[in-house]
Design a protein around this motif. Structure first.
Motif, PDB file in Angstrom:
ATOM      1  N   THR A  34      78.436  -1.829  15.996  1.00 39.96           N
ATOM      2  CA  THR A  34      78.394  -1.647  14.380  1.00 39.96           C
ATOM      3  C   THR A  34      77.152  -1.196  13.732  1.00 39.96           C
ATOM      4  OG1 THR A  34      80.274  -3.154  14.756  1.00 39.96           O
ATOM      5  CG2 THR A  34      79.134  -2.982  12.378  1.00 39.96           C
ATOM      6  N   GLU A  35      75.900  -2.122  14.178  1.00 39.31           N
ATOM      7  CA  GLU A  35      74.904  -1.629  13.279  1.00 39.31           C
ATOM      8  C   GLU A  35      74.472  -0.107  13.404  1.00 39.31           C
ATOM      9  OE1 GLU A  35      71.784  -4.512  14.827  1.00 39.31           O
ATOM     10  OE2 GLU A  35      73.126  -6.262  14.194  1.00 39.31           O
ATOM     11  N   ALA A  36      74.515   0.584  14.635  1.00 43.59           N
ATOM     12  CA  ALA A  36      74.288   1.993  14.583  1.00 43.59           C
ATOM     13  C   ALA A  36      74.971   2.666  13.906  1.00 43.59           C
ATOM     14  CB  ALA A  36      74.013   2.082  15.974  1.00 43.59           C
ATOM     15  N   THR A  37      76.309   2.352  13.852  1.00 47.90           N
ATOM     16  CA  THR A  37      77.309   3.077  13.007  1.00 47.90           C
ATOM     17  C   THR A  37      76.780   3.097  11.559  1.00 47.90           C
ATOM     18  OG1 THR A  37      78.756   2.778  14.575  1.00 47.90           O
ATOM     19  CG2 THR A  37      79.678   3.570  12.457  1.00 47.90           C
ATOM     20  N   VAL A  38      76.528   1.610  10.908  1.00 42.25           N
ATOM     21  CA  VAL A  38      76.094   1.412   9.644  1.00 42.25           C
ATOM     22  C   VAL A  38      74.842   2.425   9.151  1.00 42.25           C
ATOM     23  CG1 VAL A  38      75.461  -0.334   8.135  1.00 42.25           C
ATOM     24  CG2 VAL A  38      77.276  -0.762   9.395  1.00 42.25           C
ATOM     25  N   ALA A  39      73.783   2.090  10.149  1.00 37.23           N
ATOM     26  CA  ALA A  39      72.697   2.917   9.985  1.00 37.23           C
ATOM     27  C   ALA A  39      72.873   4.507   9.767  1.00 37.23           C
ATOM     28  CB  ALA A  39      71.582   2.838  11.026  1.00 37.23           C
ATOM     29  N   ARG A  40      73.992   5.085  10.406  1.00 32.90           N
ATOM     30  CA  ARG A  40      74.205   6.435  10.535  1.00 32.90           C
ATOM     31  C   ARG A  40      74.776   6.785   8.901  1.00 32.90           C
ATOM     32  NH1 ARG A  40      78.112   8.962  14.193  1.00 32.90           N
ATOM     33  NH2 ARG A  40      77.740  10.870  12.730  1.00 32.90           N
ATOM     34  N   MET A  41      75.530   5.737   8.304  1.00 31.05           N
ATOM     35  CA  MET A  41      76.117   5.663   7.333  1.00 31.05           C
ATOM     36  C   MET A  41      75.252   5.751   6.226  1.00 31.05           C
ATOM     37  SD  MET A  41      78.914   3.360   5.366  1.00 31.05           S
ATOM     38  CE  MET A  41      80.087   3.041   6.723  1.00 31.05           C
ATOM     39  N   HIS A  42      74.189   4.609   6.397  1.00 30.22           N
ATOM     40  CA  HIS A  42      73.239   4.896   5.291  1.00 30.22           C
ATOM     41  C   HIS A  42      72.096   6.090   5.222  1.00 30.22           C
ATOM     42  CE1 HIS A  42      73.684   0.820   3.740  1.00 30.22           C
ATOM     43  NE2 HIS A  42      73.768   0.319   4.870  1.00 30.22           N
ATOM     44  N   HIS A  43      72.013   6.673   6.379  1.00 29.44           N
ATOM     45  CA  HIS A  43      71.177   8.029   6.412  1.00 29.44           C
ATOM     46  C   HIS A  43      71.939   9.182   5.819  1.00 29.44           C
ATOM     47  CE1 HIS A  43      68.605   5.503   9.004  1.00 29.44           C
ATOM     48  NE2 HIS A  43      67.789   6.138   8.313  1.00 29.44           N
ATOM     49  N   ALA A  44      73.417   8.910   5.611  1.00 33.19           N
ATOM     50  CA  ALA A  44      74.075  10.125   5.320  1.00 33.19           C
ATOM     51  C   ALA A  44      73.934  10.669   3.613  1.00 33.19           C
ATOM     52  CB  ALA A  44      75.719   9.816   5.214  1.00 33.19           C
ATOM     53  N   SER A  45      73.918  11.715   3.469  1.00 32.02           N
ATOM     54  CA  SER A  45      73.428  12.151   2.164  1.00 32.02           C
ATOM     55  C   SER A  45      74.687  11.616   1.215  1.00 32.02           C
ATOM     56  CB  SER A  45      73.316  13.639   1.818  1.00 32.02           C
ATOM     57  OG  SER A  45      74.394  14.371   2.536  1.00 32.02           O
ATOM     58  N   LEU A  46      75.829  11.824   1.536  1.00 32.80           N
ATOM     59  CA  LEU A  46      77.183  11.351   0.768  1.00 32.80           C
ATOM     60  C   LEU A  46      77.495   9.660   0.852  1.00 32.80           C
ATOM     61  CD1 LEU A  46      79.241  14.387   0.685  1.00 32.80           C
ATOM     62  CD2 LEU A  46      77.611  13.607  -0.940  1.00 32.80           C
ATOM     63  N   LYS A  47      76.313   8.879   1.341  1.00 37.78           N
ATOM     64  CA  LYS A  47      76.868   7.375   1.691  1.00 37.78           C
ATOM     65  C   LYS A  47      77.399   6.719   0.394  1.00 37.78           C
ATOM     66  CE  LYS A  47      72.272   6.053   0.447  1.00 37.78           C
ATOM     67  NZ  LYS A  47      70.925   6.140   1.034  1.00 37.78           N
ATOM     68  N   ASN A  48      77.076   7.139  -0.661  1.00 36.68           N
ATOM     69  CA  ASN A  48      77.748   6.307  -1.849  1.00 36.68           C
ATOM     70  C   ASN A  48      79.376   6.583  -2.066  1.00 36.68           C
ATOM     71  OD1 ASN A  48      75.128   5.361  -2.772  1.00 36.68           O
ATOM     72  ND2 ASN A  48      74.707   7.143  -3.947  1.00 36.68           N
ATOM     73  N   PHE A  49      79.778   7.577  -1.340  1.00 40.09           N
ATOM     74  CA  PHE A  49      81.206   7.794  -1.125  1.00 40.09           C
ATOM     75  C   PHE A  49      81.446   6.470  -0.670  1.00 40.09           C
ATOM     76  CE2 PHE A  49      85.186   9.284   1.090  1.00 40.09           C
ATOM     77  CZ  PHE A  49      85.808   9.579  -0.211  1.00 40.09           C
ATOM     78  N   ALA A  50      81.138   6.292   0.680  1.00 36.86           N
ATOM     79  CA  ALA A  50      81.683   5.298   1.667  1.00 36.86           C
ATOM     80  C   ALA A  50      81.392   3.819   0.854  1.00 36.86           C
ATOM     81  CB  ALA A  50      81.061   5.253   2.786  1.00 36.86           C
ATOM     82  N   LEU A  51      80.179   3.815   0.172  1.00 39.61           N
ATOM     83  CA  LEU A  51      79.704   2.521  -0.389  1.00 39.61           C
ATOM     84  C   LEU A  51      80.659   2.141  -1.683  1.00 39.61           C
ATOM     85  CD1 LEU A  51      75.909   2.814  -0.338  1.00 39.61           C
ATOM     86  CD2 LEU A  51      77.330   1.437   1.208  1.00 39.61           C
ATOM     87  N   TYR A  52      81.367   3.002  -2.058  1.00 36.42           N
ATOM     88  CA  TYR A  52      82.309   2.593  -3.211  1.00 36.42           C
ATOM     89  C   TYR A  52      83.467   1.883  -2.653  1.00 36.42           C
ATOM     90  CZ  TYR A  52      85.911   3.866  -6.548  1.00 36.42           C
ATOM     91  OH  TYR A  52      86.849   3.646  -7.489  1.00 36.42           O
ATOM     92  N   PHE A  53      83.885   1.985  -1.515  1.00 33.39           N
ATOM     93  CA  PHE A  53      84.827   1.362  -0.781  1.00 33.39           C
ATOM     94  C   PHE A  53      84.617   0.220  -0.475  1.00 33.39           C
ATOM     95  CE2 PHE A  53      86.017   5.800  -0.448  1.00 33.39           C
ATOM     96  CZ  PHE A  53      87.243   5.936  -0.996  1.00 33.39           C
ATOM     97  N   GLY A  54      83.584  -0.332  -0.232  1.00 29.45           N
ATOM     98  CA  GLY A  54      83.346  -1.710   0.152  1.00 29.45           C
ATOM     99  C   GLY A  54      82.031  -1.834   0.943  1.00 29.45           C
ATOM    100  N   GLU A  55      81.658  -3.151   1.556  1.00 27.53           N
ATOM    101  CA  GLU A  55      80.501  -3.298   2.177  1.00 27.53           C
ATOM    102  C   GLU A  55      80.594  -2.549   3.674  1.00 27.53           C
ATOM    103  OE1 GLU A  55      77.014  -5.176   2.591  1.00 27.53           O
ATOM    104  OE2 GLU A  55      78.410  -5.382   1.095  1.00 27.53           O
ATOM    105  N   PRO A  56      79.489  -1.875   3.831  1.00 26.22           N
ATOM    106  CA  PRO A  56      79.384  -0.913   5.111  1.00 26.22           C
ATOM    107  C   PRO A  56      79.793  -1.623   6.524  1.00 26.22           C
ATOM    108  CG  PRO A  56      77.450  -0.691   3.869  1.00 26.22           C
ATOM    109  CD  PRO A  56      78.185  -1.823   3.322  1.00 26.22           C
ATOM    110  N   GLU A  57      79.268  -2.782   6.542  1.00 34.55           N
ATOM    111  CA  GLU A  57      79.752  -3.557   8.062  1.00 34.55           C
ATOM    112  C   GLU A  57      81.255  -3.647   8.175  1.00 34.55           C
ATOM    113  OE1 GLU A  57      77.330  -4.512   5.866  1.00 34.55           O
ATOM    114  OE2 GLU A  57      75.728  -4.012   7.002  1.00 34.55           O
ATOM    115  N   TRP A  58      81.942  -4.080   6.915  1.00 32.35           N
ATOM    116  CA  TRP A  58      83.254  -4.342   7.138  1.00 32.35           C
ATOM    117  C   TRP A  58      83.952  -2.993   7.128  1.00 32.35           C
ATOM    118  CZ3 TRP A  58      85.140  -8.735   8.433  1.00 32.35           C
ATOM    119  CH2 TRP A  58      84.483  -9.898   8.188  1.00 32.35           C
TER     120      TRP A  58
END
Length: 134
Positions: A34-58
């Protein structure tokens, strides 16, 4: 005028089984790493799209569980159309968040496009569930 296309049942089964594998592996990876997957999300240029839907870990945990359950449905052929629809609904935001905007990840972007095509095959064509108990 409607054309009929003949498709081998074996080819449909092979596509369904082979397509499900990527979701079973990815779902397991989301839950076990989970942590590595969340880290990939945080490094993505469009991470705000995912963050709009909720907490990354969840989001990672929820997508992992969803991919495993729907992936097993697709693998077994149980409600394949609905399993494919759920998997496509998970794949689209992942593709937008992680793949689009990443010049170095054009290969994975088009891999996801191809996977989407396989899922659309099962969404558009309603195949009966195989008899699981004979």
């Amino acid at each position: 005028m409607r054309r009929t296309v003949s498709v081998s049942p074996l080819s449909v089964t092979l596509l369904r089984v082979m397509l499900s594998g990527i979701f079973l592996v990815a779902g397991g990876n989301h839950l076990l790493n989970t942590e590595a997957t969340v880290a990939r999300m945080h490094h993505a240029s469009l991470k705000n799209f995912a963050l709009y839907f909720g907490e990354p870990e969840w989001l990672v945990i929820l997508s992992g569980v969803t991919m495993l359950v729907a992936g097993l449905g697709l693998l077994s052929g149980f409600l394949s159309r609905y399993a494919a629809l759920v998997l496509l609904a998970v794949l689209i935001p992942i593709t937008i968040t992680v793949q689009i905007g990443q010049v170095t990840t054009l290969g994975p972007l088009f891999k996801n496009v191809a996977i989407s095509g396989g899922l659309l095959f099962f969404i558009i064509n309603n195949f009966p569930s195989p008899n699981l108990i004979r």
